[in-house]
Write a protein that holds these residues in place. Sequence first.
Motif, PDB file in Angstrom:
ATOM      1  N   SER A  98      14.372-108.467-178.091  1.00  0.00           N
ATOM      2  CA  SER A  98      15.521-107.546-178.080  1.00  0.00           C
ATOM      3  C   SER A  98      16.419-107.657-179.312  1.00  0.00           C
ATOM      4  CB  SER A  98      16.322-107.717-176.797  1.00  0.00           C
ATOM      5  OG  SER A  98      15.459-107.600-175.682  1.00  0.00           O
ATOM      6  N   PRO A  99      16.833-108.874-179.733  1.00  0.00           N
ATOM      7  CA  PRO A  99      17.635-108.940-180.961  1.00  0.00           C
ATOM      8  C   PRO A  99      16.807-108.734-182.227  1.00  0.00           C
ATOM      9  CG  PRO A  99      17.443-111.133-179.988  1.00  0.00           C
ATOM     10  CD  PRO A  99      16.755-110.184-179.062  1.00  0.00           C
ATOM     11  N   ARG A 175      27.094-109.714-169.161  1.00  0.00           N
ATOM     12  CA  ARG A 175      26.644-109.999-170.528  1.00  0.00           C
ATOM     13  C   ARG A 175      25.234-109.456-170.698  1.00  0.00           C
ATOM     14  NH1 ARG A 175      21.848-112.852-172.586  1.00  0.00           N
ATOM     15  NH2 ARG A 175      22.222-112.923-174.826  1.00  0.00           N
ATOM     16  N   GLU A 178      21.948-108.706-177.493  1.00  0.00           N
ATOM     17  CA  GLU A 178      22.436-107.919-178.625  1.00  0.00           C
ATOM     18  C   GLU A 178      21.420-106.833-178.960  1.00  0.00           C
ATOM     19  OE1 GLU A 178      22.928-111.817-180.339  1.00  0.00           O
ATOM     20  OE2 GLU A 178      24.842-111.168-181.168  1.00  0.00           O
ATOM     21  N   ASN A 179      21.502-105.731-178.213  1.00  0.00           N
ATOM     22  CA  ASN A 179      20.496-104.674-178.287  1.00  0.00           C
ATOM     23  C   ASN A 179      21.075-103.431-177.610  1.00  0.00           C
ATOM     24  OD1 ASN A 179      18.308-103.170-176.665  1.00  0.00           O
ATOM     25  ND2 ASN A 179      17.099-104.279-178.174  1.00  0.00           N
ATOM     26  N   GLU A 180      21.046-102.309-178.335  1.00  0.00           N
ATOM     27  CA  GLU A 180      21.712-101.101-177.848  1.00  0.00           C
ATOM     28  C   GLU A 180      21.034-100.474-176.625  1.00  0.00           C
ATOM     29  OE1 GLU A 180      24.710 -99.837-178.542  1.00  0.00           O
ATOM     30  OE2 GLU A 180      24.846-101.739-179.634  1.00  0.00           O
ATOM     31  N   GLN A 182      19.607-102.152-174.193  1.00  0.00           N
ATOM     32  CA  GLN A 182      20.097-102.935-173.047  1.00  0.00           C
ATOM     33  C   GLN A 182      21.502-102.472-172.639  1.00  0.00           C
ATOM     34  OE1 GLN A 182      18.310-105.360-171.397  1.00  0.00           O
ATOM     35  NE2 GLN A 182      16.577-104.883-172.713  1.00  0.00           N
ATOM     36  N   VAL A 183      22.321-102.187-173.628  1.00  0.00           N
ATOM     37  CA  VAL A 183      23.675-101.695-173.331  1.00  0.00           C
ATOM     38  C   VAL A 183      23.591-100.387-172.546  1.00  0.00           C
ATOM     39  CG1 VAL A 183      25.806-100.785-174.355  1.00  0.00           C
ATOM     40  CG2 VAL A 183      24.719-102.838-175.338  1.00  0.00           C
ATOM     41  N   THR A 194      28.763-106.299-172.004  1.00  0.00           N
ATOM     42  CA  THR A 194      29.251-106.892-173.249  1.00  0.00           C
ATOM     43  C   THR A 194      28.081-107.571-173.935  1.00  0.00           C
ATOM     44  OG1 THR A 194      31.308-107.463-172.121  1.00  0.00           O
ATOM     45  CG2 THR A 194      30.897-108.579-174.217  1.00  0.00           C
ATOM     46  N   THR A 195      27.832-107.285-175.206  1.00  0.00           N
ATOM     47  CA  THR A 195      26.759-107.987-175.905  1.00  0.00           C
ATOM     48  C   THR A 195      27.268-109.352-176.360  1.00  0.00           C
ATOM     49  OG1 THR A 195      27.353-106.999-178.027  1.00  0.00           O
ATOM     50  CG2 THR A 195      25.667-105.867-176.757  1.00  0.00           C
TER      51      THR A 195
END
Length: 336
Positions: A98-99, A175, A178-180, A182-183, A194-195
């Motif tokens: 993901s990141p 949480r 850091e991946n859009e 997933q957001v 929140t990332t």
Amino acid sequence: GEETAQDSGEPELSPPPEIDCEVLDGDDLAEHTIKFGIGLAEDSPQGRAVQYFGDYLSECTDGRLTVDLFPDSQVGDDLEMMSGLRSGTLEMTYPSTSPAVSFVPELGVFDLPFLVPDTDAADRIFDSEVGDEMLAEFEGSGMLALAWGENGFRQVTNNDGPIESPEDVQGLDVRVMENEIQVTIWEQLGANPTTMAFGEVFSALEQGVVSGQENPWVTNYTSNFWEVQDYGSETRHVYTPFLFMIGEEFYNGLDPAYQDLIQEASDATSEYQRQVAREMDSWARDQFEASGAEVNVLDEDQLDAFREATAPVYDRWAPQIGEELIDEVRSVAEGE
Ligand code: TK8
């Protein structure tokens, strides 16, 4: 969560694949210590796999190649460790895909909810041509992806209550990686994502910065999230892999015999890591529960409600990931 002394039992694990090599020796072969950083604990499937990889290399080089494992995000989070590979301060790491989408956008296919139905499908993808092509995409980035690993099916933990339906996650402070994509999943469900880098998750949960997070059971247990979470819900909402990575410059500077050995050891490690992850999954769920958290497992109807509620994530992201790639991965997953 209520903290109780958990049963400190070890999982029952099958032995690792046999290390079968001709020992490389020769005075011209250099000695290297490979600094290997990971986000997870030493006793996670990831940590156990790196120890096996280290045994493999040192056994096959008579101790000339050794691995120094730095677990628990000690030397950085996934993105920082990837930077370390590129700048040469770290030789190897094992991040989530993901990141890594900022380097290889195609990997975003693994962030789509409910794409991979089971671990056989994951293996078919990893061992396919499209799987090889995704790994090869890293060439020229300063890092090489040598093999796949299993992060696994992600399950939600939190302190608000058991999650049985999409309504239950509305307003949840959660949480995410850091991946859009997933957001988008969590926004689509009406939660408040929140990332955050993985290494900050435990204290964020402890301090109530967020109420919940989502990771496979092996991580929820071995990273001690049960200490700071009251509920764990088996939602299986997404399956994410790991990437077994090495610094490109470091690798290219190695003796070709070492390069071949490292690739061979990476393949064996990939096989072993997946085996351990699968053997530990339900054990880790039981341990998580025995540690004092409440666990619920969603049934097919409950999962269908999540499938339906997250379906728009595909419409939003398919153009960027590539419709063709998604179709291809899906048909490989289904064994077509
Ligand atoms: C560990 C991470 C972790 C991932 C996450 O470095 O960030 O939640 O699932 O496994 O890669």
